[in-house]
Design an enzyme around this catalytic site. Structure first.
Site, PDB file in Angstrom:
ATOM      1  N   CYS A 157      -3.391   4.723   9.564  1.00 43.18           N
ATOM      2  CA  CYS A 157      -2.313   4.122   9.929  1.00 43.18           C
ATOM      3  C   CYS A 157      -1.668   5.038  11.221  1.00 43.18           C
ATOM      4  O   CYS A 157      -0.579   4.962  11.502  1.00 43.18           O
ATOM      5  CB  CYS A 157      -1.381   4.024   8.824  1.00 43.18           C
ATOM      6  SG  CYS A 157      -1.898   2.852   7.655  1.00 43.18           S
ATOM      7  N   CYS A 179       0.759  -1.111   0.052  1.00 43.83           N
ATOM      8  CA  CYS A 179      -0.082  -0.062  -0.023  1.00 43.83           C
ATOM      9  C   CYS A 179       0.938   1.160  -0.070  1.00 43.83           C
ATOM     10  O   CYS A 179       0.603   2.286  -0.905  1.00 43.83           O
ATOM     11  CB  CYS A 179      -0.908   0.011   1.148  1.00 43.83           C
ATOM     12  SG  CYS A 179      -2.093   1.266   1.283  1.00 43.83           S
ATOM     13  N   CYS A 180       1.821   1.302   0.677  1.00 41.85           N
ATOM     14  CA  CYS A 180       2.800   2.487   0.880  1.00 41.85           C
ATOM     15  C   CYS A 180       3.588   2.745  -0.456  1.00 41.85           C
ATOM     16  O   CYS A 180       3.806   3.602  -0.554  1.00 41.85           O
ATOM     17  CB  CYS A 180       3.928   2.255   2.142  1.00 41.85           C
ATOM     18  SG  CYS A 180       3.193   2.541   3.680  1.00 41.85           S
ATOM     19  N   CYS A 227      -0.766   8.656   7.231  1.00 43.80           N
ATOM     20  CA  CYS A 227      -2.268   8.451   6.869  1.00 43.80           C
ATOM     21  C   CYS A 227      -3.309   8.379   7.887  1.00 43.80           C
ATOM     22  O   CYS A 227      -2.836   7.678   8.805  1.00 43.80           O
ATOM     23  CB  CYS A 227      -2.137   7.316   5.738  1.00 43.80           C
ATOM     24  SG  CYS A 227      -1.310   7.377   4.275  1.00 43.80           S
ATOM     25  N   CYS A 277       7.971   3.998   6.421  1.00 41.82           N
ATOM     26  CA  CYS A 277       7.022   3.765   5.224  1.00 41.82           C
ATOM     27  C   CYS A 277       7.439   3.323   4.011  1.00 41.82           C
ATOM     28  O   CYS A 277       6.815   2.978   2.774  1.00 41.82           O
ATOM     29  CB  CYS A 277       6.477   5.087   5.035  1.00 41.82           C
ATOM     30  SG  CYS A 277       7.389   6.574   4.433  1.00 41.82           S
TER      31      CYS A 277
HETATM   32  S1  SF4 Z   1       0.550   4.915   5.639  1.00 43.99           S
HETATM   33 FE1  SF4 Z   1      -1.201   3.116   5.595  1.00 43.99          FE
HETATM   34  S2  SF4 Z   1      -2.701   3.936   4.133  1.00 43.99           S
HETATM   35 FE2  SF4 Z   1      -0.899   5.257   3.814  1.00 43.99          FE
HETATM   36  S3  SF4 Z   1       0.073   4.355   2.222  1.00 43.99           S
HETATM   37 FE3  SF4 Z   1       1.036   3.380   4.015  1.00 43.99          FE
HETATM   38  S4  SF4 Z   1      -0.301   1.386   4.439  1.00 43.99           S
HETATM   39 FE4  SF4 Z   1      -1.416   2.909   3.078  1.00 43.99          FE
END
Ligand code: SF4
Length: 250
Positions: A202, A116-117, A199, A227
């Protein structure tokens, strides 16, 4: 109380000198702002120092930020008449991840979180950095164990350019003294127990005395709490310090 070895006026002078050097010798350069407190100190120093001709400011608008964080874009516009450039993820990559794994699959495993990151942060970051000679972050050495070896100037091997962390020597108190003394706008989440803001799903508020990064990816081991912007393949990049930036004595 400021950093144990350097007074705040000296830290400010050294940071201004670093930013002026970047604007003079490393253009085009970009500042990756998370819109959090440290990044507002750098924003203030860059924009009040009229350095935006050499250093442009962007943010990674992941699509999962708090409304308060997004509101900082308007606060910066109102205060400095400057438009921070948002870099957003590729819509098709986000859609594929959500369809295959679910909207909040990052809670399921470190791998899912890193993917996701990668989609929401790393790919947009790579786009934002392309074609520049240097990039700047608001990271501080004291923020976490993963940042203990941070230097003011480093070489980012992964991106093939200089990387500057002008606030590496600053303490949290230094940051807040600067913000309050100079009336710098800041994210209101900081007043609600969020020393570190990422985010929305998170990030959570922390208790007094907890590590400042304890509210980020709190369900994971502390060693993996980055991240990916400063790590490669899940490991901290071995970033070579080019030179310890001399602290000016004002
Ligand atoms: S901090 Fe969380 S929502 Fe944001 S990009 Fe990374 S995993 Fe995804």
């Amino acid at each position: 109380m400021s950093s144990p070895t350097t007074s705040l006026p000296d830290l400010i002078a050294a940071t201004k000198a670093t930013l002026e050097k970047i604007a003079a010798e490393y253009t085009p350069a970009v500042f990756a702002s998370s819109l959090a407190a440290e990044d507002m100190v750098l924003t203030d120093l860059i924009l009040r120092g009229q350095l935006q001709g050499g250093i442009s400011i962007f943010t990674l608008e992941t699509g999962r930020l708090h409304a308060e964080t997004l509101g900082m874009l308007d606060r910066i516009k109102e205060t400095y008449d400057y438009d921070v450039k948002p870099y957003r993820p590729q819509p098709e990559a986000v859609a594929a991840y959500v369809e295959q794994n679910g909207l909040n699959a990052f809670y399921d495993s470190v791998e899912m979180r890193k993917e996701c990151c990668r989609i929401r942060k790393i790919e947009p970051l790579n786009r934002a950095l392309a074609g520049n000679k240097a990039w700047i972050t608001g990271q501080r050495r004291a923020q976490s164990q993963t940042r203990a070896e941070l230097h003011v100037q480093e070489h980012d091997e992964a991106h093939g350019m200089a990387k500057f962390n002008p606030l590496a020597d600053w303490s949290e108190d230094d940051v807040w003294q600067y913000i309050r003394s100079n009336d710098v706008p800041y994210n209101p989440l900081h007043d609600k127990g969020y020393p570190s803001i990422g985010c929305e799903p998170c990030t959570r508020a922390i208790q007094p005395g907890e590590d400042v990064r304890a509210g980020r990816w709190w369900w994971e081991n502390p060693d993996s709490k980055e991240c990916g912007l400063h790590v490669v393949d899940g490991k901290l990049i071995r970033i070579k310090s080019v030179a310890a930036e001399p602290q000016q004595n004002a």
